[in-house]
Design a protein around this motif. Structure first.
Motif, PDB file in Angstrom:
ATOM      1  N   GLN A  31     -49.778  41.412   4.931  1.00  0.00           N
ATOM      2  CA  GLN A  31     -48.901  40.466   4.295  1.00  0.00           C
ATOM      3  C   GLN A  31     -47.808  39.958   5.242  1.00  0.00           C
ATOM      4  OE1 GLN A  31     -47.619  43.262   1.289  1.00  0.00           O
ATOM      5  NE2 GLN A  31     -47.975  42.025  -0.271  1.00  0.00           N
ATOM      6  N   GLU A  32     -47.439  40.719   6.440  1.00  0.00           N
ATOM      7  CA  GLU A  32     -46.660  40.123   7.286  1.00  0.00           C
ATOM      8  C   GLU A  32     -47.261  39.423   8.174  1.00  0.00           C
ATOM      9  OE1 GLU A  32     -43.784  41.334   8.764  1.00  0.00           O
ATOM     10  OE2 GLU A  32     -43.007  42.993   7.713  1.00  0.00           O
ATOM     11  N   ALA A  33     -48.552  39.633   8.645  1.00  0.00           N
ATOM     12  CA  ALA A  33     -49.446  38.831   9.606  1.00  0.00           C
ATOM     13  C   ALA A  33     -49.658  37.344   8.983  1.00  0.00           C
ATOM     14  CB  ALA A  33     -50.676  39.586   9.774  1.00  0.00           C
ATOM     15  N   PHE A  34     -49.905  37.369   7.734  1.00  0.00           N
ATOM     16  CA  PHE A  34     -49.893  35.964   6.851  1.00  0.00           C
ATOM     17  C   PHE A  34     -48.758  35.433   6.842  1.00  0.00           C
ATOM     18  CE2 PHE A  34     -54.051  35.294   4.670  1.00  0.00           C
ATOM     19  CZ  PHE A  34     -54.689  36.574   5.137  1.00  0.00           C
ATOM     20  N   TRP A  35     -47.715  36.200   6.663  1.00  0.00           N
ATOM     21  CA  TRP A  35     -46.396  35.595   6.954  1.00  0.00           C
ATOM     22  C   TRP A  35     -46.183  34.780   8.339  1.00  0.00           C
ATOM     23  CZ3 TRP A  35     -41.348  38.175   4.270  1.00  0.00           C
ATOM     24  CH2 TRP A  35     -40.144  37.117   4.647  1.00  0.00           C
ATOM     25  N   ASN A  36     -46.226  35.653   9.248  1.00  0.00           N
ATOM     26  CA  ASN A  36     -46.002  35.295  10.459  1.00  0.00           C
ATOM     27  C   ASN A  36     -46.922  34.205  11.121  1.00  0.00           C
ATOM     28  OD1 ASN A  36     -43.717  37.066  10.632  1.00  0.00           O
ATOM     29  ND2 ASN A  36     -45.197  38.681  11.458  1.00  0.00           N
ATOM     30  N   GLU A  37     -48.120  34.294  10.638  1.00  0.00           N
ATOM     31  CA  GLU A  37     -49.094  33.131  11.195  1.00  0.00           C
ATOM     32  C   GLU A  37     -49.264  31.949  10.343  1.00  0.00           C
ATOM     33  OE1 GLU A  37     -50.790  33.371  14.315  1.00  0.00           O
ATOM     34  OE2 GLU A  37     -49.725  35.356  14.332  1.00  0.00           O
ATOM     35  N   HIS A  38     -48.562  31.946   9.145  1.00  0.00           N
ATOM     36  CA  HIS A  38     -48.653  30.871   8.340  1.00  0.00           C
ATOM     37  C   HIS A  38     -49.886  30.836   7.616  1.00  0.00           C
ATOM     38  CE1 HIS A  38     -44.608  29.528  10.058  1.00  0.00           C
ATOM     39  NE2 HIS A  38     -45.219  29.572  11.037  1.00  0.00           N
ATOM     40  N   GLY A  39     -50.242  31.975   7.325  1.00  0.00           N
ATOM     41  CA  GLY A  39     -51.736  31.991   6.685  1.00  0.00           C
ATOM     42  C   GLY A  39     -51.806  31.642   5.376  1.00  0.00           C
ATOM     43  N   LEU A  40     -51.009  30.597   5.050  1.00  0.00           N
ATOM     44  CA  LEU A  40     -50.881  30.039   3.606  1.00  0.00           C
ATOM     45  C   LEU A  40     -50.110  28.903   3.380  1.00  0.00           C
ATOM     46  CD1 LEU A  40     -48.340  31.543   1.242  1.00  0.00           C
ATOM     47  CD2 LEU A  40     -49.020  32.999   3.198  1.00  0.00           C
ATOM     48  N   LEU A  42     -60.845  44.891   7.528  1.00  0.00           N
ATOM     49  CA  LEU A  42     -60.372  45.558   8.431  1.00  0.00           C
ATOM     50  C   LEU A  42     -60.565  46.975   8.156  1.00  0.00           C
ATOM     51  CD1 LEU A  42     -56.971  43.729   9.191  1.00  0.00           C
ATOM     52  CD2 LEU A  42     -59.156  43.517  10.402  1.00  0.00           C
ATOM     53  N   ASP A  43     -60.801  47.421   7.001  1.00  0.00           N
ATOM     54  CA  ASP A  43     -61.017  48.942   6.453  1.00  0.00           C
ATOM     55  C   ASP A  43     -62.538  49.189   7.302  1.00  0.00           C
ATOM     56  OD1 ASP A  43     -59.022  49.384   5.220  1.00  0.00           O
ATOM     57  OD2 ASP A  43     -59.758  49.107   3.227  1.00  0.00           O
ATOM     58  N   THR A  96     -55.354  25.098   3.613  1.00  0.00           N
ATOM     59  CA  THR A  96     -54.889  25.486   5.272  1.00  0.00           C
ATOM     60  C   THR A  96     -56.163  25.095   6.130  1.00  0.00           C
ATOM     61  OG1 THR A  96     -55.995  27.533   5.283  1.00  0.00           O
ATOM     62  CG2 THR A  96     -53.898  27.711   4.476  1.00  0.00           C
ATOM     63  N   GLY A  97     -57.311  25.070   5.748  1.00  0.00           N
ATOM     64  CA  GLY A  97     -58.428  24.751   6.729  1.00  0.00           C
ATOM     65  C   GLY A  97     -58.735  25.837   7.409  1.00  0.00           C
ATOM     66  N   TYR A  98     -58.006  27.101   6.813  1.00  0.00           N
ATOM     67  CA  TYR A  98     -58.730  28.385   7.130  1.00  0.00           C
ATOM     68  C   TYR A  98     -58.186  28.964   8.771  1.00  0.00           C
ATOM     69  CZ  TYR A  98     -61.862  28.075   3.057  1.00  0.00           C
ATOM     70  OH  TYR A  98     -62.166  27.618   1.718  1.00  0.00           O
ATOM     71  N   GLN A  99     -57.923  27.996   9.461  1.00  0.00           N
ATOM     72  CA  GLN A  99     -57.669  28.380  10.898  1.00  0.00           C
ATOM     73  C   GLN A  99     -56.395  29.686  10.902  1.00  0.00           C
ATOM     74  OE1 GLN A  99     -59.780  28.055  13.515  1.00  0.00           O
ATOM     75  NE2 GLN A  99     -58.124  29.546  14.390  1.00  0.00           N
ATOM     76  N   HIS A 100     -55.262  29.140  10.206  1.00  0.00           N
ATOM     77  CA  HIS A 100     -54.188  30.109  10.254  1.00  0.00           C
ATOM     78  C   HIS A 100     -54.681  31.402   9.430  1.00  0.00           C
ATOM     79  CE1 HIS A 100     -51.136  26.740  11.525  1.00  0.00           C
ATOM     80  NE2 HIS A 100     -52.199  26.688  11.898  1.00  0.00           N
ATOM     81  N   ILE A 101     -55.469  31.126   8.528  1.00  0.00           N
ATOM     82  CA  ILE A 101     -55.854  32.574   7.976  1.00  0.00           C
ATOM     83  C   ILE A 101     -56.818  33.343   9.038  1.00  0.00           C
ATOM     84  CG2 ILE A 101     -57.132  33.446   5.953  1.00  0.00           C
ATOM     85  CD1 ILE A 101     -56.591  31.070   4.354  1.00  0.00           C
ATOM     86  N   VAL A 102     -57.590  32.850   9.419  1.00  0.00           N
ATOM     87  CA  VAL A 102     -58.285  33.749  10.599  1.00  0.00           C
ATOM     88  C   VAL A 102     -57.261  34.153  11.767  1.00  0.00           C
ATOM     89  CG1 VAL A 102     -60.152  33.366  12.358  1.00  0.00           C
ATOM     90  CG2 VAL A 102     -60.569  32.249  10.326  1.00  0.00           C
ATOM     91  N   ASN A 103     -56.219  33.519  11.987  1.00  0.00           N
ATOM     92  CA  ASN A 103     -55.151  33.799  12.931  1.00  0.00           C
ATOM     93  C   ASN A 103     -54.509  34.968  12.442  1.00  0.00           C
ATOM     94  OD1 ASN A 103     -55.970  31.674  14.341  1.00  0.00           O
ATOM     95  ND2 ASN A 103     -54.037  30.573  13.988  1.00  0.00           N
ATOM     96  N   ALA A 104     -54.485  35.156  10.931  1.00  0.00           N
ATOM     97  CA  ALA A 104     -53.498  35.810  10.259  1.00  0.00           C
ATOM     98  C   ALA A 104     -54.175  37.367  10.572  1.00  0.00           C
ATOM     99  CB  ALA A 104     -53.055  35.589   8.915  1.00  0.00           C
ATOM    100  N   VAL A 105     -55.597  36.952  10.063  1.00  0.00           N
ATOM    101  CA  VAL A 105     -56.359  38.371   9.987  1.00  0.00           C
ATOM    102  C   VAL A 105     -56.535  38.962  11.221  1.00  0.00           C
ATOM    103  CG1 VAL A 105     -58.876  39.210   9.552  1.00  0.00           C
ATOM    104  CG2 VAL A 105     -57.855  37.442   8.127  1.00  0.00           C
ATOM    105  N   ARG A 106     -56.505  37.987  12.377  1.00  0.00           N
ATOM    106  CA  ARG A 106     -56.681  38.570  13.765  1.00  0.00           C
ATOM    107  C   ARG A 106     -55.354  39.378  14.142  1.00  0.00           C
ATOM    108  NH1 ARG A 106     -56.604  34.173  16.827  1.00  0.00           N
ATOM    109  NH2 ARG A 106     -58.381  33.107  16.168  1.00  0.00           N
ATOM    110  N   ALA A 127     -53.308  40.747  12.109  1.00  0.00           N
ATOM    111  CA  ALA A 127     -53.167  41.913  11.211  1.00  0.00           C
ATOM    112  C   ALA A 127     -53.957  43.027  12.037  1.00  0.00           C
ATOM    113  CB  ALA A 127     -53.906  41.928   9.716  1.00  0.00           C
ATOM    114  N   ALA A 128     -55.172  42.626  12.606  1.00  0.00           N
ATOM    115  CA  ALA A 128     -56.028  43.750  13.191  1.00  0.00           C
ATOM    116  C   ALA A 128     -55.217  44.132  14.401  1.00  0.00           C
ATOM    117  CB  ALA A 128     -57.252  42.930  13.669  1.00  0.00           C
ATOM    118  N   ARG A 129     -54.680  43.249  14.962  1.00  0.00           N
ATOM    119  CA  ARG A 129     -53.811  43.656  16.326  1.00  0.00           C
ATOM    120  C   ARG A 129     -52.704  44.256  15.750  1.00  0.00           C
ATOM    121  NH1 ARG A 129     -54.152  38.474  18.115  1.00  0.00           N
ATOM    122  NH2 ARG A 129     -52.127  37.825  17.259  1.00  0.00           N
ATOM    123  N   ALA A 130     -52.115  44.177  14.806  1.00  0.00           N
ATOM    124  CA  ALA A 130     -50.927  45.339  14.203  1.00  0.00           C
ATOM    125  C   ALA A 130     -51.346  46.379  13.824  1.00  0.00           C
ATOM    126  CB  ALA A 130     -50.268  44.291  13.173  1.00  0.00           C
TER     127      ALA A 130
END
Lengths: 156, 284
Positions: A89-98, A115-116, A138-148, A150-153
């Protein structure tokens, strides 16, 4: 004609009388009162209704509540703990994944599944994993960024 | 989007389930095809028997030189099975093309093959693998080849009261290469055309070629003329092109808003060539 089901949702056990034809998404929203999982298409295409059933992401519009008797369900409401957002959730917020946020509960639950199973997915694996979730903003780009992110986090 | 009312049973044993099916109930496996159809009221069974609680229907195991896959093994089970990935990678590779993560988590191999969507992915692979499908009723059990199982659009060799109990696929011998190529309809994820190839070589010669095709016509089929044209050859690029051109020959191709019959036939040749080249390239 109803039957009793017992389900654990976000750690709380519920017992309800349900008609066999009651879909899980309607059960969650209308009976239990959890309106985080959204009804988008209701035809199992958009993924807005995605929840976790016994550890697996599923579309709650395409399963009957009665099939979930005895199961463990996690919805978006169960992701934050102790007033603190989940890392995804933090990652979606930070990366504007929505933008409008309608697809976000489903996106986050599917991201958890991705990620599991794969702690460090490539962009291609992320996009393949999000195949069943539609976002019209979003065109998905920011969502992909958010998932990435989240994986890093999660790895940090 | 609320289905008609129905009675629901979730037996724990196969015998109990088959007894209910013999009385006219309909089986529910993963529900990824049936439940959407029920919501649209294209299907309105009066009594559903959920197979999901029958433990001895969900397995993937090696037995008698082949791999047996229980009906309620999900697409996720199939694509992630170390046994299949190692010994029958074509089926695992094909399962990864089905639907999306959520659908693969619920949908089952038994349900998919019993539904027999003419654009489904498994049937192409099962044809190329010369898979066997075990059908079980309350008082009978029989085994049919994939070729005889897929009869027509949404029509299989299943008799009333029978279910798909398991799918049996062969173990790839040495010198075997496989591949599945698919042109997908982006909204539904179903195949506009899908081609599965299994080839075996001894020295420089192709000793076995099996080509399964889905999405092109009313049912998945084996392209036997093309198979024959490849066997005995080396599988050179020119031969691959010639063989690929035979794959759709003589087929009454589907035509819809996604692809005309002519375009589907064109795609079949192009993707057959890709699948053949990839499969031949994978021969160790």
């Amino acid at each position: 004609m109803t039957e009793t089901i017992n389900v654990s949702i976000n750690g709380t056990t519920y017992s309800h009388e349900v008609e066999p034809r009651l879909l899980l998404i309607h059960y969650l929203r209308e009976v239990v009162g959890l309106t985080g999982p959204h009804i988008g298409c209701e035809t199992s295409l958009c993924g807005a209704c995605t929840v976790e059933l016994n550890g697996k992401a599923i579309k709650s519009c395409s399963i009957f509540a009665i099939q979930c008797d005895g199961a463990k369900i996690l919805t978006i409401e169960g992701m934050a703990a102790d007033g603190k957002l989940h890392k995804i959730q933090e990652a979606f917020w930070n990366e504007h994944g929505l933008q409008c946020g309608f697809c976000t509960p489903g996106m986050i639950m599917t991201t958890k599944q991705i990620l599991d199973r794969n702690r460090n997915p490539t962009d291609q694996e992320i996009r393949h994993g999000l195949d069943g979730n539609l976002c019209r903003c979003t065109g998905y780009q920011h969502i992909v960024n958010a998932v990435r992110a989240a994986a890093r986090a999660a790895g940090a | 989007m609320i289905p008609q009312q129905f009675e629901y049973s979730a037996p724990k044993t196969l015998d109990e389930a088959l007894g209910l099916l013999a009385e006219g109930a309909k089986p529910l496996a993963g529900g990824m095809s049936l439940i959407p159809m029920m919501k649209l009221r294209l299907a309105s069974p009066e009594h559903l028997v959920d197979l999901g609680r029958i433990k001895d229907l969900n397995y993937i195991r090696e037995e008698g030189g082949a791999i047996h896959i229980g009906a309620t093994a999900t697409h996720q089970d199939v694509l992630s099975s170390p046994l299949l990935r190692g010994k029958c990678p074509l089926l695992a590779e094909t399962a990864a093309h089905i639907g999306d993560v959520q659908v693969r988590n619920m949908g089952t191999i038994g349900g998919s093959v019993a539904h027999a969507d003419p654009s489904a992915d498994y049937p192409a692979a099962l044809q190329a693998l010369e898979a066997k499908i075990v059908l079980k009723g309350a008082k009978s059990e029989r085994t049919v080849s994939a070729e005889d199982f897929f009869v027509d659009t949404f029509t299989t060799a299943l008799e009333p009261g029978e279910i798909v109990r398991e799918v049996i696929v062969p173990i790839d011998g040495d010198g075997t290469g496989t591949n599945y190529q698919k042109v997908l309809q982006p909204a539904s994820g179903f195949a506009i055309v899908g081609v599965a190839v299994r080839v075996r070589k001894q020295g420089e010669k192709v000793t076995l070629a099996r080509i399964g095709v889905t999405g092109l016509s009313n049912r998945a089929f084996r392209a036997k003329e093309a198979e024959k044209a490849l066997e005995g050859r080396s599988g050179s690029p020119a031969e691959i092109q010639a063989v690929a051109a035979l794959v759709g020959q003589g087929i009454d191709a589907n035509s819809d808003l996604h692809a005309s019959a002519e375009y589907r036939l064109h795609l079949t040749a192009v993707y057959a060539a890709k699948a053949l080249a990839t499969a031949l390239g994978r021969i160790a």
